[in-house]
Design a protein around this motif. Structure first.
Motif, PDB file in Angstrom:
ATOM      1  N   ASP A 194       0.861  -1.182   0.000  1.00 42.24           N
ATOM      2  CA  ASP A 194       0.000   0.000   0.000  1.00 42.24           C
ATOM      3  C   ASP A 194       0.899   1.233   0.000  1.00 42.24           C
ATOM      4  O   ASP A 194       1.777   1.356   0.848  1.00 42.24           O
ATOM      5  N   LYS A 195       0.677   2.138  -0.962  1.00 42.23           N
ATOM      6  CA  LYS A 195       1.502   3.341  -1.084  1.00 42.23           C
ATOM      7  C   LYS A 195       0.621   4.566  -1.291  1.00 42.23           C
ATOM      8  O   LYS A 195      -0.315   4.511  -2.073  1.00 42.23           O
ATOM      9  N   TYR A 196       0.957   5.631  -0.613  1.00 46.77           N
ATOM     10  CA  TYR A 196       0.376   6.936  -0.920  1.00 46.77           C
ATOM     11  C   TYR A 196       1.404   7.643  -1.800  1.00 46.77           C
ATOM     12  O   TYR A 196       2.574   7.785  -1.425  1.00 46.77           O
ATOM     13  N   ILE A 197       0.980   8.071  -2.990  1.00 47.92           N
ATOM     14  CA  ILE A 197       1.890   8.718  -3.931  1.00 47.92           C
ATOM     15  C   ILE A 197       1.338  10.094  -4.288  1.00 47.92           C
ATOM     16  O   ILE A 197       0.148  10.230  -4.575  1.00 47.92           O
ATOM     17  N   GLU A 198       2.216  11.094  -4.240  1.00 49.97           N
ATOM     18  CA  GLU A 198       1.843  12.458  -4.607  1.00 49.97           C
ATOM     19  C   GLU A 198       2.950  13.061  -5.455  1.00 49.97           C
ATOM     20  O   GLU A 198       4.120  12.986  -5.089  1.00 49.97           O
ATOM     21  N   LEU A 199       2.589  13.654  -6.585  1.00 52.37           N
ATOM     22  CA  LEU A 199       3.513  14.397  -7.434  1.00 52.37           C
ATOM     23  C   LEU A 199       3.166  15.876  -7.330  1.00 52.37           C
ATOM     24  O   LEU A 199       1.985  16.237  -7.372  1.00 52.37           O
ATOM     25  N   ASP A 200       4.195  16.708  -7.187  1.00 53.87           N
ATOM     26  CA  ASP A 200       4.007  18.155  -7.064  1.00 53.87           C
ATOM     27  C   ASP A 200       4.972  18.895  -7.985  1.00 53.87           C
ATOM     28  O   ASP A 200       6.148  18.548  -8.049  1.00 53.87           O
ATOM     29  N   MET A 201       4.459  19.904  -8.654  1.00 53.79           N
ATOM     30  CA  MET A 201       5.295  20.875  -9.360  1.00 53.79           C
ATOM     31  C   MET A 201       4.969  22.226  -8.738  1.00 53.79           C
ATOM     32  O   MET A 201       3.829  22.671  -8.794  1.00 53.79           O
TER      33      MET A 201
ATOM     34  N   LYS B 268      10.229  20.302  -8.800  1.00 49.34           N
ATOM     35  CA  LYS B 268       9.410  19.098  -8.871  1.00 49.34           C
ATOM     36  C   LYS B 268       9.783  18.171  -7.721  1.00 49.34           C
ATOM     37  O   LYS B 268      10.962  18.059  -7.374  1.00 49.34           O
ATOM     38  N   SER B 269       8.780  17.519  -7.154  1.00 47.10           N
ATOM     39  CA  SER B 269       9.039  16.580  -6.071  1.00 47.10           C
ATOM     40  C   SER B 269       7.910  15.544  -6.019  1.00 47.10           C
ATOM     41  O   SER B 269       6.848  15.749  -6.603  1.00 47.10           O
ATOM     42  N   TYR B 270       8.180  14.450  -5.311  1.00 47.62           N
ATOM     43  CA  TYR B 270       7.122  13.456  -5.111  1.00 47.62           C
ATOM     44  C   TYR B 270       7.241  12.841  -3.734  1.00 47.62           C
ATOM     45  O   TYR B 270       8.306  12.860  -3.102  1.00 47.62           O
ATOM     46  N   ILE B 271       6.127  12.305  -3.262  1.00 46.15           N
ATOM     47  CA  ILE B 271       6.039  11.603  -1.980  1.00 46.15           C
ATOM     48  C   ILE B 271       5.669  10.173  -2.293  1.00 46.15           C
ATOM     49  O   ILE B 271       4.760   9.915  -3.093  1.00 46.15           O
ATOM     50  N   ASP B 272       6.337   9.241  -1.661  1.00 43.43           N
ATOM     51  CA  ASP B 272       6.059   7.816  -1.830  1.00 43.43           C
ATOM     52  C   ASP B 272       6.172   7.180  -0.455  1.00 43.43           C
ATOM     53  O   ASP B 272       7.276   6.898   0.015  1.00 43.43           O
ATOM     54  N   ASN B 273       5.028   6.986   0.207  1.00 45.65           N
ATOM     55  CA  ASN B 273       5.068   6.305   1.517  1.00 45.65           C
ATOM     56  C   ASN B 273       3.796   5.554   1.766  1.00 45.65           C
ATOM     57  O   ASN B 273       2.851   5.616   1.082  1.00 45.65           O
TER      58      ASN B 273
END
Length: 142
Positions: free
Chosen positions: A120-127, A137-142
């Motif tokens: 199970d992963k929460y993924i977020e991409l941000d610009m 640019k960054s992303y979260i993967d947890n």
């Protein structure tokens, strides 16, 4: 006197001598597409998450414009499912804004109506963009 169409005048010294400064028209970045891919332990690509947008800025403020966000799944019989998908543009402060997408990516088994999540992963991409037009640019993967 000031010419309100072209100038923003401000006092430049104690003698109240006015110094005209150009009012900056907004500038826009080109459309930007950002993507991140995830792989399994064998090195096979599982899925890629994308977001696309652009920014308008005038050195005082910034505004984000979301174009689209999506994900692509790869390999046959890919078990990953996506829930709580969100996408859009938001103001993060008075001088920064961002284009984003996020969701919960998971896979598992359902036995007798009970779901057992294996991963199970929460993924977020941000610009993000600041008032000067600088994009990060960054992303979260947890």
């Amino acid at each position: 006197m000031t010419n309100a169409n072209k100038y923003n005048t401000q006092s430049s010294n104690k003698n109240n001598v006015m110094n005209p400064q150009w009012v900056v028209p907004p500038a826009y970045t080109d459309p930007i597409k950002y993507s991140v891919s995830w792989y399994n332990y064998l090195g096979w690509k599982l899925f890629t998450v994308y977001t696309k947008g652009y920014f308008g800025y005038d050195y005082n403020t910034v505004e984000a414009y979301h174009i689209d966000s999506w994900y692509s799944k790869y390999i046959v019989f890919n078990p990953w499912e996506v829930s709580n998908w969100h996408e859009g543009a938001r103001q993060t402060s008075s001088t920064t804004a961002e284009v984003y997408c996020d969701g919960r990516f998971s896979w598992g088994y359902t036995i007798s109506g009970n779901t057992i999540k294996v991963q199970d992963k929460y993924i977020e991409l941000d610009m993000s963009c600041n008032k000067y037009g600088q994009v990060t640019k960054s992303y979260i993967d947890n």
